[in-house]
Motif scaffolding. Structure first.
Motif, mmCIF file in Angstrom:
data_model
loop_
_atom_site.group_PDB
_atom_site.id
_atom_site.type_symbol
_atom_site.label_atom_id
_atom_site.label_comp_id
_atom_site.label_asym_id
_atom_site.label_seq_id
_atom_site.Cartn_x
_atom_site.Cartn_y
_atom_site.Cartn_z
ATOM 1 N N LEU A 128 0.443 -7.711 2.044
ATOM 2 C CA LEU A 128 -0.296 -8.789 2.694
ATOM 3 C C LEU A 128 0.420 -10.137 2.650
ATOM 4 C CD1 LEU A 128 -2.853 -8.968 4.350
ATOM 5 C CD2 LEU A 128 -4.091 -9.572 2.276
ATOM 6 N N PRO A 129 1.038 -10.532 1.530
ATOM 7 C CA PRO A 129 1.736 -11.824 1.533
ATOM 8 C C PRO A 129 2.823 -11.909 2.619
ATOM 9 C CG PRO A 129 1.427 -11.077 -0.708
ATOM 10 C CD PRO A 129 1.018 -9.936 0.191
ATOM 11 N N GLN A 130 3.597 -10.848 2.796
ATOM 12 C CA GLN A 130 4.631 -10.851 3.831
ATOM 13 C C GLN A 130 4.005 -10.845 5.228
ATOM 14 O OE1 GLN A 130 8.009 -11.229 3.451
ATOM 15 N NE2 GLN A 130 7.997 -11.428 5.666
ATOM 16 N N PHE A 131 2.920 -10.112 5.378
ATOM 17 C CA PHE A 131 2.198 -10.074 6.642
ATOM 18 C C PHE A 131 1.693 -11.475 7.002
ATOM 19 C CE2 PHE A 131 -1.844 -9.427 8.952
ATOM 20 C CZ PHE A 131 -1.347 -8.774 10.075
ATOM 21 N N PHE A 132 1.081 -12.181 6.034
ATOM 22 C CA PHE A 132 0.598 -13.539 6.280
ATOM 23 C C PHE A 132 1.746 -14.481 6.619
ATOM 24 C CE2 PHE A 132 -3.427 -12.926 3.532
ATOM 25 C CZ PHE A 132 -4.161 -12.553 4.653
ATOM 26 N N ARG A 133 2.856 -14.299 5.951
ATOM 27 C CA ARG A 133 4.036 -15.127 6.234
ATOM 28 C C ARG A 133 4.473 -14.936 7.686
ATOM 29 N NH1 ARG A 133 8.182 -17.939 4.173
ATOM 30 N NH2 ARG A 133 10.303 -17.506 4.878
ATOM 31 N N ASN A 134 4.502 -13.670 8.136
ATOM 32 C CA ASN A 134 4.873 -13.398 9.526
ATOM 33 C C ASN A 134 3.875 -14.005 10.504
ATOM 34 O OD1 ASN A 134 7.252 -12.049 8.955
ATOM 35 N ND2 ASN A 134 6.230 -10.067 8.819
ATOM 36 N N LEU A 135 2.582 -13.922 10.186
ATOM 37 C CA LEU A 135 1.573 -14.549 11.049
ATOM 38 C C LEU A 135 1.838 -16.040 11.173
ATOM 39 C CD1 LEU A 135 -1.816 -12.908 9.947
ATOM 40 C CD2 LEU A 135 -0.478 -12.426 11.991
ATOM 41 N N LYS A 144 -4.996 1.765 -3.304
ATOM 42 C CA LYS A 144 -4.205 1.401 -2.131
ATOM 43 C C LYS A 144 -4.515 -0.015 -1.654
ATOM 44 C CE LYS A 144 -2.780 5.744 -0.130
ATOM 45 N NZ LYS A 144 -1.389 5.392 0.046
ATOM 46 N N LYS A 145 -5.784 -0.419 -1.738
ATOM 47 C CA LYS A 145 -6.149 -1.793 -1.370
ATOM 48 C C LYS A 145 -5.449 -2.792 -2.276
ATOM 49 C CE LYS A 145 -10.692 -1.428 0.748
ATOM 50 N NZ LYS A 145 -12.137 -1.716 0.621
ATOM 51 N N GLU A 146 -5.469 -2.528 -3.587
ATOM 52 C CA GLU A 146 -4.817 -3.422 -4.543
ATOM 53 C C GLU A 146 -3.322 -3.534 -4.250
ATOM 54 O OE1 GLU A 146 -5.756 -1.911 -8.436
ATOM 55 O OE2 GLU A 146 -7.891 -2.403 -8.207
ATOM 56 N N ARG A 147 -2.670 -2.383 -4.019
ATOM 57 C CA ARG A 147 -1.235 -2.393 -3.727
ATOM 58 C C ARG A 147 -0.942 -3.119 -2.418
ATOM 59 N NH1 ARG A 147 0.514 3.716 -4.805
ATOM 60 N NH2 ARG A 147 2.087 3.195 -3.284
ATOM 61 N N PHE A 148 -1.794 -2.908 -1.410
ATOM 62 C CA PHE A 148 -1.621 -3.577 -0.125
ATOM 63 C C PHE A 148 -1.763 -5.095 -0.287
ATOM 64 C CE2 PHE A 148 -3.490 -5.392 3.753
ATOM 65 C CZ PHE A 148 -2.490 -5.086 4.668
ATOM 66 N N MET A 149 -2.804 -5.520 -0.987
ATOM 67 C CA MET A 149 -3.055 -6.953 -1.174
ATOM 68 C C MET A 149 -1.922 -7.632 -1.940
ATOM 69 S SD MET A 149 -5.919 -7.686 0.269
ATOM 70 C CE MET A 149 -7.603 -7.252 0.578
ATOM 71 N N GLU A 150 -1.375 -6.947 -2.919
ATOM 72 C CA GLU A 150 -0.317 -7.531 -3.743
ATOM 73 C C GLU A 150 1.056 -7.472 -3.084
ATOM 74 O OE1 GLU A 150 -0.357 -5.534 -7.519
ATOM 75 O OE2 GLU A 150 -2.426 -6.126 -7.923
ATOM 76 N N ASN A 151 1.362 -6.370 -2.402
ATOM 77 C CA ASN A 151 2.726 -6.139 -1.938
ATOM 78 C C ASN A 151 2.960 -6.425 -0.461
ATOM 79 O OD1 ASN A 151 3.328 -5.215 -4.539
ATOM 80 N ND2 ASN A 151 2.707 -3.156 -4.032
#
Length: 123
Positions: free
Chosen positions: A93-100, A84-91
């Motif tokens: 997190l990038p969009q989350f960082f973009r929103n931040l 789940k960590k791997e999937r979260f980091m790949e799928n």
């Protein structure tokens, strides 16, 4: 079970099984409900549940005792968290960082909200 259009059904069932393990409802070496029982419970074809079991077996989250059924692996919780960590980091997190970035939210501000969330939901 309500399914989302954005993800394959067998993966959503896998998430459900993993959640049961993470919530400690199904413990190491516990027998999972049979493929037919899970199919009825999730309202899908048994072949879909079989595909889910093959997927989880591939990641060594469950194992099969031939003729008896599927069981939770002894280190399933660790493997689920890793997957789940791997999937979260790949799928996600990038969009989350973009929103931040787009919303100009600093990590310090985020940390405060995260700590408040943990206190209100997990204690």
């Amino acid at each position: 079970m309500e399914f989302k259009e954005s993800q394959a059904i067998y993966l959503q069932i896998a998430d459900y099984i993993c959640e049961q393990i993470l919530l400690d409802k199904w413990k190491a070496d516990d027998r999972l409900p049979s493929v037919r029982e899970l199919a009825v419970q999730t309202e899908v074809n048994p072949n879909t549940v079989m595909r889910t079991c093959e997927y989880l077996q591939q990641y060594e989250i469950i194992y099969n005792k031939r003729g008896i059924g599927y069981f939770v692996a002894s280190d399933a919780m660790k493997r689920i968290k890793q997957l789940k960590k791997e999937r979260f980091m790949e799928n996600e997190l990038p969009q989350f960082f973009r929103n931040l970035y787009l919303l100009d939210i600093e990590l310090d501000e985020l940390k405060t909200h995260y700590e408040k969330y943990k206190r209100s939901h997990f204690r």
